[in-house]
Design a protein around this motif. Sequence first.
Motif, PDB file in Angstrom:
ATOM      1  N   GLU A  11       0.829  -1.208   0.000  1.00 47.16           N
ATOM      2  CA  GLU A  11       0.000   0.000   0.000  1.00 47.16           C
ATOM      3  C   GLU A  11       0.865   1.259   0.000  1.00 47.16           C
ATOM      4  OE1 GLU A  11      -2.452  -0.498   3.420  1.00 47.16           O
ATOM      5  OE2 GLU A  11      -3.823  -1.918   2.438  1.00 47.16           O
ATOM      6  N   MET A  12       1.966   1.250   0.755  1.00 48.16           N
ATOM      7  CA  MET A  12       2.864   2.405   0.783  1.00 48.16           C
ATOM      8  C   MET A  12       3.542   2.593  -0.568  1.00 48.16           C
ATOM      9  SD  MET A  12       4.561   2.531   4.599  1.00 48.16           S
ATOM     10  CE  MET A  12       5.285   0.894   4.581  1.00 48.16           C
ATOM     11  N   LYS A  13       3.964   1.493  -1.192  1.00 48.36           N
ATOM     12  CA  LYS A  13       4.540   1.575  -2.533  1.00 48.36           C
ATOM     13  C   LYS A  13       3.540   2.217  -3.489  1.00 48.36           C
ATOM     14  CE  LYS A  13       7.651  -2.468  -2.665  1.00 48.36           C
ATOM     15  NZ  LYS A  13       7.886  -3.750  -3.352  1.00 48.36           N
ATOM     16  N   GLN A  14       2.307   1.703  -3.460  1.00 43.15           N
ATOM     17  CA  GLN A  14       1.308   2.163  -4.420  1.00 43.15           C
ATOM     18  C   GLN A  14       0.868   3.585  -4.152  1.00 43.15           C
ATOM     19  OE1 GLN A  14      -1.482  -1.129  -4.275  1.00 43.15           O
ATOM     20  NE2 GLN A  14      -0.386  -2.225  -5.890  1.00 43.15           N
ATOM     21  N   GLN A  15       0.997   4.048  -2.898  1.00 38.52           N
ATOM     22  CA  GLN A  15       0.740   5.462  -2.623  1.00 38.52           C
ATOM     23  C   GLN A  15       1.780   6.327  -3.333  1.00 38.52           C
ATOM     24  OE1 GLN A  15      -1.827   7.206  -0.853  1.00 38.52           O
ATOM     25  NE2 GLN A  15      -0.784   8.810  -2.023  1.00 38.52           N
ATOM     26  N   ASP A  16       3.042   5.921  -3.270  1.00 40.38           N
ATOM     27  CA  ASP A  16       4.092   6.652  -3.993  1.00 40.38           C
ATOM     28  C   ASP A  16       3.847   6.603  -5.501  1.00 40.38           C
ATOM     29  OD1 ASP A  16       5.393   7.482  -1.718  1.00 40.38           O
ATOM     30  OD2 ASP A  16       7.057   6.059  -1.876  1.00 40.38           O
ATOM     31  N   TYR A  17       3.398   5.447  -6.015  1.00 41.84           N
ATOM     32  CA  TYR A  17       3.125   5.324  -7.449  1.00 41.84           C
ATOM     33  C   TYR A  17       1.954   6.225  -7.854  1.00 41.84           C
ATOM     34  CZ  TYR A  17       5.845   1.000  -6.791  1.00 41.84           C
ATOM     35  OH  TYR A  17       6.810   0.090  -6.459  1.00 41.84           O
ATOM     36  N   TYR A  18       0.916   6.251  -7.009  1.00 44.85           N
ATOM     37  CA  TYR A  18      -0.225   7.130  -7.278  1.00 44.85           C
ATOM     38  C   TYR A  18       0.234   8.589  -7.344  1.00 44.85           C
ATOM     39  CZ  TYR A  18      -4.784   9.400  -6.815  1.00 44.85           C
ATOM     40  OH  TYR A  18      -5.890  10.193  -7.022  1.00 44.85           O
ATOM     41  N   ASP A  19       1.090   8.971  -6.401  1.00 50.94           N
ATOM     42  CA  ASP A  19       1.602  10.343  -6.380  1.00 50.94           C
ATOM     43  C   ASP A  19       2.400  10.649  -7.647  1.00 50.94           C
ATOM     44  OD1 ASP A  19       0.411  10.699  -3.933  1.00 50.94           O
ATOM     45  OD2 ASP A  19       2.256  10.488  -2.768  1.00 50.94           O
ATOM     46  N   LEU A  20       3.158   9.673  -8.153  1.00 52.87           N
ATOM     47  CA  LEU A  20       3.877   9.860  -9.415  1.00 52.87           C
ATOM     48  C   LEU A  20       2.894  10.115 -10.553  1.00 52.87           C
ATOM     49  CD1 LEU A  20       6.684   7.126  -9.272  1.00 52.87           C
ATOM     50  CD2 LEU A  20       6.980   9.604  -9.059  1.00 52.87           C
ATOM     51  N   GLY A  21       1.772   9.395 -10.536  1.00 52.35           N
ATOM     52  CA  GLY A  21       0.747   9.606 -11.553  1.00 52.35           C
ATOM     53  C   GLY A  21       0.173  11.012 -11.486  1.00 52.35           C
ATOM     54  N   GLU A  22      -0.073  11.494 -10.267  1.00 50.75           N
ATOM     55  CA  GLU A  22      -0.585  12.856 -10.087  1.00 50.75           C
ATOM     56  C   GLU A  22       0.411  13.892 -10.607  1.00 50.75           C
ATOM     57  OE1 GLU A  22      -3.575  14.138  -7.634  1.00 50.75           O
ATOM     58  OE2 GLU A  22      -4.146  12.663  -9.147  1.00 50.75           O
ATOM     59  N   ILE A  23       1.689  13.672 -10.312  1.00 53.83           N
ATOM     60  CA  ILE A  23       2.723  14.598 -10.790  1.00 53.83           C
ATOM     61  C   ILE A  23       2.775  14.586 -12.315  1.00 53.83           C
ATOM     62  CG2 ILE A  23       5.223  14.997 -10.885  1.00 53.83           C
ATOM     63  CD1 ILE A  23       5.276  13.933  -7.936  1.00 53.83           C
ATOM     64  N   LEU A  24       2.712  13.393 -12.912  1.00 48.88           N
ATOM     65  CA  LEU A  24       2.719  13.289 -14.375  1.00 48.88           C
ATOM     66  C   LEU A  24       1.543  14.053 -14.965  1.00 48.88           C
ATOM     67  CD1 LEU A  24       3.839  12.185 -17.015  1.00 48.88           C
ATOM     68  CD2 LEU A  24       2.637  10.035 -16.571  1.00 48.88           C
ATOM     69  N   LEU A  25       0.375  13.958 -14.354  1.00 52.51           N
ATOM     70  CA  LEU A  25      -0.788  14.707 -14.840  1.00 52.51           C
ATOM     71  C   LEU A  25      -0.553  16.218 -14.775  1.00 52.51           C
ATOM     72  CD1 LEU A  25      -4.063  12.955 -13.596  1.00 52.51           C
ATOM     73  CD2 LEU A  25      -3.338  13.383 -15.943  1.00 52.51           C
ATOM     74  N   TYR A  26       0.034  16.685 -13.668  1.00 47.38           N
ATOM     75  CA  TYR A  26       0.355  18.108 -13.545  1.00 47.38           C
ATOM     76  C   TYR A  26       1.230  18.552 -14.714  1.00 47.38           C
ATOM     77  CZ  TYR A  26      -1.371  19.738  -8.992  1.00 47.38           C
ATOM     78  OH  TYR A  26      -2.160  20.177  -7.966  1.00 47.38           O
TER      79      TYR A  26
END
Length: 256
Positions: free
Chosen positions: A185-200
């Motif tokens: 879950e902690m890994k995937q939280q970091d991955y989700y955040d990477l996705g958000e940054i990519l969208l920005y």
Amino acid sequence: MDKPVKEETVLNGRYKVLNVIGTGSYGIVYLCEELNTNENRVIKQLRPSKRRSKKEVEMFEKEIAVLRMLNHPNIPRLFEAFSNNGDLFYVMSFIEGDNLEDQIFFKKKTFNEKESLLFLVHLLELVDYLHKRDIYHQDLRIPNIILKNEDPFLIDFGLTNQGLSMDSYHSTSPSSSDKQRSILEMKQQDYYDLGEILLYLLYTTYSSESKKALPWTEELSLEKGTVYLLKRLLGITEPYSNTSEISADLHAALLK
């Protein structure tokens, strides 16, 4: 209100406070001059009002412990930690540059699709460095990325977690399966955040002609590989389980 240390104050006999460069919910950050070397340093102070909270003190000490474990040119280097009249501080290297949020919103920096993906390659390398050491940032956001000569530097480890140290942050020791699930879950939280940054990054070149807000899948015109990558990072489709999978899809998207 917690009053910051006054400018010109010398901390720990060697760091002259130049100014406050940031405030957060539990810390105050100063730009200082190290008098022995005349070099700039960054000092973070636990807010005085938080000293009475055992949890807040433990978080601050955990942040120091994490930084002690890291040795990467794109992550601040920890020099020392000290206390002064009951206040807690730590000293780290100063990274000269603007954070990604300021670059995008104030300096109007833009990234096309390829540039966005290439930027993510560099960020993923930093995340991979952390995850290989069982460290999970948990706060990957554009204000916590500094750009120096177009190179991303990762800062603010206040919410970071360590998988191997999870026992000390639970009232009862978790089972092996629970621990593995929590780490995923902690890994995937970091991955989700990477996705958000990519969208920005991708939205920096988007200009809306419609007054109606639409989902990114309809607003952005992206290559299939980028869409596939984003959907997995954001957990819309099967989420990633490791950085190697992300890297493979990221490089595949760059080849399109």
